[in-house]
Design a protein around this motif. Structure first.
Motif, short mmCIF file in Angstrom:
data_model
loop_
_atom_site.label_atom_id
_atom_site.label_comp_id
_atom_site.label_asym_id
_atom_site.label_seq_id
_atom_site.Cartn_x
_atom_site.Cartn_y
_atom_site.Cartn_z
N LYS A 163 11.40 -83.75 -23.41
CA LYS A 163 9.98 -83.81 -23.03
C LYS A 163 9.79 -84.95 -22.05
CE LYS A 163 7.89 -81.70 -26.97
NZ LYS A 163 7.50 -81.79 -28.31
N GLY A 164 8.80 -84.83 -21.19
CA GLY A 164 8.46 -85.95 -20.32
C GLY A 164 9.41 -86.15 -19.16
N ILE A 165 9.87 -85.07 -18.54
CA ILE A 165 10.67 -85.15 -17.31
C ILE A 165 9.76 -84.69 -16.18
CG2 ILE A 165 12.69 -84.24 -16.09
CD1 ILE A 165 13.82 -85.54 -18.41
N ASP A 166 9.72 -85.42 -15.07
CA ASP A 166 8.80 -85.01 -13.99
C ASP A 166 9.45 -83.97 -13.09
OD1 ASP A 166 10.37 -86.22 -12.10
OD2 ASP A 166 9.06 -87.95 -11.78
N LYS A 167 8.69 -83.53 -12.10
CA LYS A 167 9.19 -82.41 -11.28
C LYS A 167 10.41 -82.77 -10.44
CE LYS A 167 5.41 -83.15 -8.11
NZ LYS A 167 4.08 -82.70 -7.87
N GLU A 168 10.62 -84.08 -10.25
CA GLU A 168 11.83 -84.50 -9.51
C GLU A 168 13.01 -84.71 -10.46
OE1 GLU A 168 11.31 -84.37 -6.48
OE2 GLU A 168 9.16 -84.68 -6.30
N GLY A 169 12.77 -84.51 -11.76
CA GLY A 169 13.85 -84.67 -12.73
C GLY A 169 13.93 -86.09 -13.29
N LYS A 170 12.90 -86.91 -13.00
CA LYS A 170 12.95 -88.31 -13.51
C LYS A 170 12.15 -88.42 -14.81
CE LYS A 170 13.35 -90.44 -8.97
NZ LYS A 170 12.45 -89.81 -7.98
N GLN A 171 12.51 -89.43 -15.59
CA GLN A 171 11.82 -89.62 -16.87
C GLN A 171 10.43 -90.20 -16.66
OE1 GLN A 171 14.34 -92.03 -19.36
NE2 GLN A 171 16.06 -90.59 -19.20
N LYS A 172 9.46 -89.65 -17.39
CA LYS A 172 8.09 -90.18 -17.33
C LYS A 172 7.90 -91.15 -18.50
CE LYS A 172 6.19 -85.90 -17.14
NZ LYS A 172 5.21 -84.84 -16.98
N SER A 173 6.72 -91.75 -18.57
CA SER A 173 6.50 -92.76 -19.62
C SER A 173 6.54 -92.12 -21.02
CB SER A 173 5.17 -93.47 -19.41
OG SER A 173 4.15 -92.50 -19.37
N ASN A 174 6.22 -90.83 -21.09
CA ASN A 174 6.22 -90.16 -22.41
C ASN A 174 7.56 -89.47 -22.71
OD1 ASN A 174 6.06 -88.14 -20.52
ND2 ASN A 174 4.58 -86.90 -21.65
N TYR A 175 8.61 -89.89 -22.00
CA TYR A 175 9.91 -89.21 -22.14
C TYR A 175 10.43 -89.24 -23.59
CZ TYR A 175 14.90 -88.34 -21.87
OH TYR A 175 16.16 -87.85 -22.09
N GLU A 176 10.85 -88.08 -24.04
CA GLU A 176 11.50 -87.98 -25.37
C GLU A 176 12.69 -87.05 -25.23
OE1 GLU A 176 9.35 -86.44 -28.80
OE2 GLU A 176 7.60 -87.50 -28.04
N PRO A 177 13.88 -87.54 -25.47
CA PRO A 177 15.02 -86.62 -25.34
C PRO A 177 14.98 -85.54 -26.41
CG PRO A 177 15.73 -88.73 -26.28
CD PRO A 177 14.26 -88.87 -25.96
N GLY A 178 15.53 -84.39 -26.10
CA GLY A 178 15.62 -83.31 -27.09
C GLY A 178 16.50 -83.75 -28.26
N VAL A 179 16.40 -83.01 -29.33
CA VAL A 179 17.12 -83.35 -30.56
C VAL A 179 18.29 -82.39 -30.72
CG1 VAL A 179 16.84 -83.47 -33.08
CG2 VAL A 179 14.93 -84.05 -31.58
N ASP A 180 19.40 -82.87 -31.23
CA ASP A 180 20.50 -81.98 -31.59
C ASP A 180 20.32 -81.54 -33.03
OD1 ASP A 180 21.59 -82.17 -29.12
OD2 ASP A 180 23.25 -83.49 -29.68
N LEU A 181 19.99 -80.28 -33.21
CA LEU A 181 19.85 -79.74 -34.57
C LEU A 181 21.18 -79.10 -34.94
CD1 LEU A 181 16.34 -78.06 -34.31
CD2 LEU A 181 16.94 -79.96 -35.80
N LEU A 182 21.89 -79.73 -35.84
CA LEU A 182 23.22 -79.23 -36.21
C LEU A 182 23.08 -78.29 -37.40
CD1 LEU A 182 25.10 -82.63 -35.91
CD2 LEU A 182 24.88 -80.83 -34.19
N ALA A 183 23.81 -77.20 -37.36
CA ALA A 183 23.64 -76.20 -38.42
C ALA A 183 24.96 -75.52 -38.74
CB ALA A 183 22.63 -75.14 -37.96
#
Ligand SMILES: Cc1cc2nc3c(=O)[nH]c(=O)nc-3n(C[C@H](O)[C@H](O)[C@H](O)COP(=O)(O)OP(=O)(O)OC[C@H]3O[C@@H](n4cnc5c(N)ncnc54)[C@H](O)[C@@H]3O)c2cc1C
Length: 599
Positions: A163-183
């Motif tokens: 979440k929170g990646i801008d249109k140029e692919g840079k991190q915004k202030s609200n950036y949250e990396p995705g989670v690895d859900l292991l199953a």
């Protein structure tokens, strides 16, 4: 960058009827086992969904055969499942351009006696509530962006989108990396043309020896009627106008509660004429005197579009591999002859749950154990149903009339008919599209197919107006989620050969060829803002689409593709129908997309 990892036992990707039923049934099996004294420990089950809420991206007809839901929950009515109406009346019409002929008999696959008209959006949201009450963790706004594999190609979970990646692919202030859900087991129930399912099938060759999947596109509106002219519980299906005889298609009109009329049109995404526009086909359908009269004085309130997997039995991939199962529309469980997939999606989810339950008991999540899923499918009522219609769609490759004759023979012979006549079967839909020259078109501007459709904003609407009624929302400042892999093709080969059919097959005005002068930027780098209010509709033009550039001195100005990605309704048509197969649909930021309330 730190990425969080969460250990689950089972992760279901996509909160549609298939996966929600699977998750719910798994909790029931675990509860039963506990009551019998079997200790499986605490089993963590998660369902992730890219939409803002469960059901937000769910669009269907829908007349539901209750067989699947009744097995999952025999008392679904008492438990308050949202049902619009029992089917009280079935009609089948053949439409010419001016008249409607009612068939004295309903084609057997479209006999809906004992079924229910539902809003699948509501039913799915309700199933989500049942899951939560049973202890399933549901995560809306979590798109599955990538499957995770171990070194031996076993699927070990899913990475959700950042979440929170801008249109140029840079991190915004609200950036949250995705989670690895292991199953231990990951279940793909992404619906039609799932983006992760597509990659998995390609990577592991799960469709080797199968026919290519073929699709249709359903375009739909809900209307509020001024009176009771079309009662809840009446179901009408149509054949004929406006499809030409080489184009697979048909209409539906279902009566819902509170004078809401639910109508739509299905166009086969294996049409030949590159100038066909499925959204315009639907608008033309509404302008038929029979349909127009039904809608007179009414008001369009909702819009949506979604692809349908129509290939049937021969096009189903292998549905298991190490650590993973594929269910519902992602595996092609829909019966195209009946236009029904909810019942089999639910059943496929339940069969997946049984298989996972056994795997949990045996502590073996390899293909060896998970292959039992396919055996269960083969032993269930799904298989005779799908096998009976296994050659249904293929018959329409030879035109409407042979298709109908074949459909009848299919029914009588238990599905053997077309297989005896034509083993050559289906090609992928995009391969069926012919070039402009094959139809004698000079260019795409000579499109006379829809010249009678006025797009008057009362009965017929342009795409932009319709998209507004799909309540689509995407954050503008994010990377484009429609990847065009070779942008040079658009203004050159594609323009000449097919007249840029993406502008027509997309039902949401996402793709637009615009004059690139004086700006020269890479394709997929220009976005239009999302509409915030209904556009004024005038003169049959979409306000979001640019005017064709003036042509001076016989030279066309340079054109480029503009992707209005914020309009995207996640129907997957572009990924399916692009003749060069260079459009790759990936999940946008979580929560983006349509909101199909009541659809
Ligand atoms: C126009 C139309 C009319 C239809 N009419 C009927 C009918 O009358 N009767 C009938 O029985 N069937 C009908 N169907 C078919 C029926 O809707 C489907 O068979 C059924 O919805 C399949 O359920 P599913 O769970 O497999 O997929 P879906 O219902 O498509 O659900 C998949 C879910 O997964 C989510 N998702 C997808 N990818 C990801 C990802 N990577 N990460 C997270 N979430 C993801 C989606 O947002 C969606 O919520 C119709 C379909 C259409 C399109």
């Amino acid at each position: 960058m730190e990425r969080e990892s969460l250990e689950m036992d089972v992760v279901f990707i996509g909160a549609g009827p298939a996966n929600l039923s699977g998750a719910l049934y798994l909790t029931q099996l675990i509860e039963k086992a506990k009551a019998e004294g079997k200790d499986l420990g605490e089993i963590q089950i998660a369902v992730i969904e890219k939409g803002a809420s469960v059901g937000a991206h769910t669009l269907s007809g829908a007349v539901m055969d209750p067989k699947g839901l009744a097995e999952l929950m025999p008392d679904f009515i008492e438990k308050g499942a949202p049902i619009e109406s029992e089917v009280k009346e079935d009609r089948f019409l053949f439409l010419t351009s001016t008249r409607a002929f009612r068939s004295p008999v309903n084609p057997p696959p479209l006999n809906n006696h004992g079924y229910y008209i539902v809003s699948l959006n509501r039913l799915t949201a309700w199933l989500g509530d049942q899951c939560e009450a049973a202890g399933v963790n549901i995560f809306p706004e979590f798109p599955g962006a990538e499957l995770l594999y171990d070194e031996s190609e076993r699927v070990i979970g899913v990475r959700t989108g950042d979440k929170g990646i801008d249109k140029e692919g840079k991190q915004k202030s609200n950036y949250e990396p995705g989670v690895d859900l292991l199953a231990k087991v990951t279940v793909l129930g992404e619906g039609v043309r799932g983006s992760l399912t597509k990659k998995l099938i390609q990577r592991l060759g799960l469709d080797d020896g199968r026919e290519p999947q073929v699709y249709s596109l359903g375009v739909k509106e809900l209307w509020e009627l001024p009176d009771d002219r079309y009662p809840a519980g009446r179901v009408t299906h149509t054949l004929g106008f406006p499809s030409d005889q080489w184009t697979y298609g048909g209409g539906w009109i279902y009566g819902m509660q509170n004078r809401v009329l639910n109508l739509g049109y299905v166009t086969g995404l294996d049409y030949r004429d590159p100038l066909i526009d499925p959204h315009a086909e639907f608008q033309k359908f509404k302008s038929h005197p029979f349909v127009a009269k039904l809608l007179e004085g009414g008001k369009m309130i909702r819009y949506g579009a979604k692809a349908i997997a129509a290939g049937g039995w021969h096009a189903m991939p292998q549905m298991y591999a190490d650590g993973v199962l594929i269910v519902g529309d992602s595996a092609g469980f829909l019966n195209a002859a009946r236009l029904k997939g909810i019942h089999s999606a639910i059943k496929s989810g339940m069969l997946a749950a049984e298989t996972i339950f056994d795997a949990l008991l045996e502590r073996d999540y390899s293909a060896r154990t998970l292959q039992e899923f396919e055996h269960r499918v083969k032993r269930s009522w799904i298989t005779p149903e799908l096998r009976r219609y296994r050659n249904f769609h293929a018959g329409f490759r030879h035109g409407r009339w042979l298709g109908i004759v074949n459909a009848g023979l299919q029914y009588i012979t238990g599905g053997r008919a077309w297989g005896l006549l034509d083993r050559d079967h289906q090609e992928a839909g995009h391969e069926a599209m012919k070039k402009l020259s094959a139809f004698g078109y000079r260019d795409a501007e000579t499109n006379l197919r829809y010249q009678g459709v006025k797009f008057d904003g009362k009965l017929t609407f342009n795409k932009v107006t319709d998209v507004y009624h799909a309540a689509v929302a995407h954050d503008e400042d994010q990377p484009v989620h429609l990847h065009v892999l070779d942008t040079n093709v658009c203004a050159t080969r594609c323009a000449e050969e097919y007249g840029n059919p993406c502008q027509r097959f997309c039902p949401a005005a996402v793709y637009e060829m615009v004059d690139s002068e004086p700006r020269r930027v890479g394709v997929a780098s220009r976005h239009s803002p999302r509409l915030s209010e209904p556009p004024a509709v005038a003169g049959g033009h979409s306000p979001r689409l640019s005017e064709p550039p003036a042509v001076a001195g016989g030279h066309s100005p340079r054109r480029e593709l503009q992707i209005n990605f914020s309009n995207c309704v996640h129907c997957k048509t572009c990924d399916i129908m692009d003749p060069y197969q260079i459009i790759n649909w990936v999940t946008p930021e979580g929560g983006g997309g349509p909101d199909y309330k009541g659809m």
